[in-house]
Design an enzyme around this catalytic site. Sequence first.
Site, PDB file in Angstrom:
ATOM      1  N   GLY A 143      13.369  -7.689 -26.782  1.00  0.00           N
ATOM      2  CA  GLY A 143      12.698  -6.780 -25.863  1.00  0.00           C
ATOM      3  C   GLY A 143      11.564  -7.482 -25.150  1.00  0.00           C
ATOM      4  O   GLY A 143      11.013  -8.468 -25.658  1.00  0.00           O
ATOM      5  N   GLN A 171       3.893  -8.516 -20.219  1.00  0.00           N
ATOM      6  CA  GLN A 171       4.019  -9.817 -20.899  1.00  0.00           C
ATOM      7  C   GLN A 171       4.305 -10.953 -19.926  1.00  0.00           C
ATOM      8  O   GLN A 171       4.121 -12.119 -20.270  1.00  0.00           O
ATOM      9  CB  GLN A 171       5.116  -9.768 -21.965  1.00  0.00           C
ATOM     10  CG  GLN A 171       4.773  -8.841 -23.127  1.00  0.00           C
ATOM     11  CD  GLN A 171       5.885  -8.828 -24.152  1.00  0.00           C
ATOM     12  OE1 GLN A 171       6.830  -8.053 -24.036  1.00  0.00           O
ATOM     13  NE2 GLN A 171       5.792  -9.693 -25.141  1.00  0.00           N
ATOM     14  N   CYS A 224       6.649 -10.643 -31.856  1.00  0.00           N
ATOM     15  CA  CYS A 224       6.411 -10.350 -30.439  1.00  0.00           C
ATOM     16  C   CYS A 224       6.459 -11.668 -29.677  1.00  0.00           C
ATOM     17  O   CYS A 224       5.897 -12.664 -30.139  1.00  0.00           O
ATOM     18  CB  CYS A 224       5.046  -9.703 -30.276  1.00  0.00           C
ATOM     19  SG  CYS A 224       4.609  -9.340 -28.566  1.00  0.00           S
ATOM     20  N   LEU A 225       7.115 -11.671 -28.523  1.00  0.00           N
ATOM     21  CA  LEU A 225       7.205 -12.909 -27.744  1.00  0.00           C
ATOM     22  C   LEU A 225       5.822 -13.376 -27.270  1.00  0.00           C
ATOM     23  O   LEU A 225       5.651 -14.549 -26.956  1.00  0.00           O
ATOM     24  CB  LEU A 225       8.145 -12.723 -26.548  1.00  0.00           C
ATOM     25  CG  LEU A 225       9.625 -12.513 -26.912  1.00  0.00           C
ATOM     26  CD1 LEU A 225      10.456 -12.297 -25.654  1.00  0.00           C
ATOM     27  CD2 LEU A 225      10.178 -13.694 -27.709  1.00  0.00           C
ATOM     28  N   HIS A 237       7.720  -0.486 -29.789  1.00  0.00           N
ATOM     29  CA  HIS A 237       6.957  -1.734 -29.633  1.00  0.00           C
ATOM     30  C   HIS A 237       6.721  -2.035 -28.143  1.00  0.00           C
ATOM     31  O   HIS A 237       5.596  -2.347 -27.733  1.00  0.00           O
ATOM     32  CB  HIS A 237       7.733  -2.873 -30.313  1.00  0.00           C
ATOM     33  CG  HIS A 237       7.124  -4.230 -30.155  1.00  0.00           C
ATOM     34  ND1 HIS A 237       6.649  -4.971 -31.214  1.00  0.00           N
ATOM     35  CD2 HIS A 237       6.919  -4.998 -29.047  1.00  0.00           C
ATOM     36  CE1 HIS A 237       6.174  -6.122 -30.757  1.00  0.00           C
ATOM     37  NE2 HIS A 237       6.334  -6.169 -29.447  1.00  0.00           N
ATOM     38  N   GLU A 238       7.780  -1.912 -27.335  1.00  0.00           N
ATOM     39  CA  GLU A 238       7.664  -2.262 -25.905  1.00  0.00           C
ATOM     40  C   GLU A 238       6.860  -1.211 -25.136  1.00  0.00           C
ATOM     41  O   GLU A 238       6.102  -1.557 -24.233  1.00  0.00           O
ATOM     42  CB  GLU A 238       9.051  -2.438 -25.270  1.00  0.00           C
ATOM     43  CG  GLU A 238       9.948  -3.498 -25.907  1.00  0.00           C
ATOM     44  CD  GLU A 238       9.303  -4.851 -26.105  1.00  0.00           C
ATOM     45  OE1 GLU A 238       8.355  -5.196 -25.377  1.00  0.00           O
ATOM     46  OE2 GLU A 238       9.735  -5.569 -27.025  1.00  0.00           O
ATOM     47  N   HIS A 246       3.280  -1.856 -25.377  1.00  0.00           N
ATOM     48  CA  HIS A 246       2.790  -2.910 -24.472  1.00  0.00           C
ATOM     49  C   HIS A 246       2.277  -2.304 -23.158  1.00  0.00           C
ATOM     50  O   HIS A 246       1.354  -2.840 -22.544  1.00  0.00           O
ATOM     51  CB  HIS A 246       3.911  -3.901 -24.122  1.00  0.00           C
ATOM     52  CG  HIS A 246       4.056  -5.034 -25.094  1.00  0.00           C
ATOM     53  ND1 HIS A 246       3.063  -5.962 -25.302  1.00  0.00           N
ATOM     54  CD2 HIS A 246       5.090  -5.413 -25.890  1.00  0.00           C
ATOM     55  CE1 HIS A 246       3.485  -6.860 -26.200  1.00  0.00           C
ATOM     56  NE2 HIS A 246       4.707  -6.545 -26.575  1.00  0.00           N
TER      57      HIS A 246
HETATM   58 NI    NI Z   1       5.917  -7.591 -27.961  1.00  0.00          NI
END
Ligand code: NI
Length: 185
Positions: A45, A50, A92-93, A134-135, A138
């Site tokens: 995701g 991000q 998380c990326l 989670h997304e 963000h």
């Molecule tokens: Ni993340």
Amino acid sequence: MIREILIWPDPLLKQEAKPVAAVDDDLRALLDDMAETMYAADGVGLAAPQVGELKRCLVIDTSPRQEGQKLLHFVNPEIVRTEGVTHYTEGCLSIPGEAEEVERAAKVWVRALGYDGKPFELECEGLLAIAVQHETDHLSGTLFVDHLSALKRELIRKRMKKLKAEKAAERADDVKKAPRHESAL
Ligand code: NI
């Protein structure tokens, strides 16, 4: 086009993303970039902030780890209902190499606009439910570390600052090594 993923802590990751006014070709180009960036980074995701875009949109593809799933686009997503509680070890990326257990709803219902701009509602379970929460977090400037104790968060912050310093040093090194093209003028 693969975009650079911002690493936490970064002021852009803490901001509230703005609602998308229209799902047009520009937005679809961003969604395409986000999907490409997510796959290249081996993620499931990615949220627009991000990659430095404060727009309320997400891409999610849990298919590597969840049967029957595919790439999904969510524009202006809203979680309209939740059910149950679950715990999942999230990464998380934007926080590479870190993973911690976070408490989430087990099931969520999300309303959003799709890639075609049409509204849809989706019932999500398992990893997809985790990823949607989670997304969506963000988009309001919340990362999984914000669900942890202050002590854990500060340890991770220290490691991320070190990682960012190392990356910056590597980049400076690359610039030094790059051949110089001087024009004799
Ligand atoms: Ni993340």
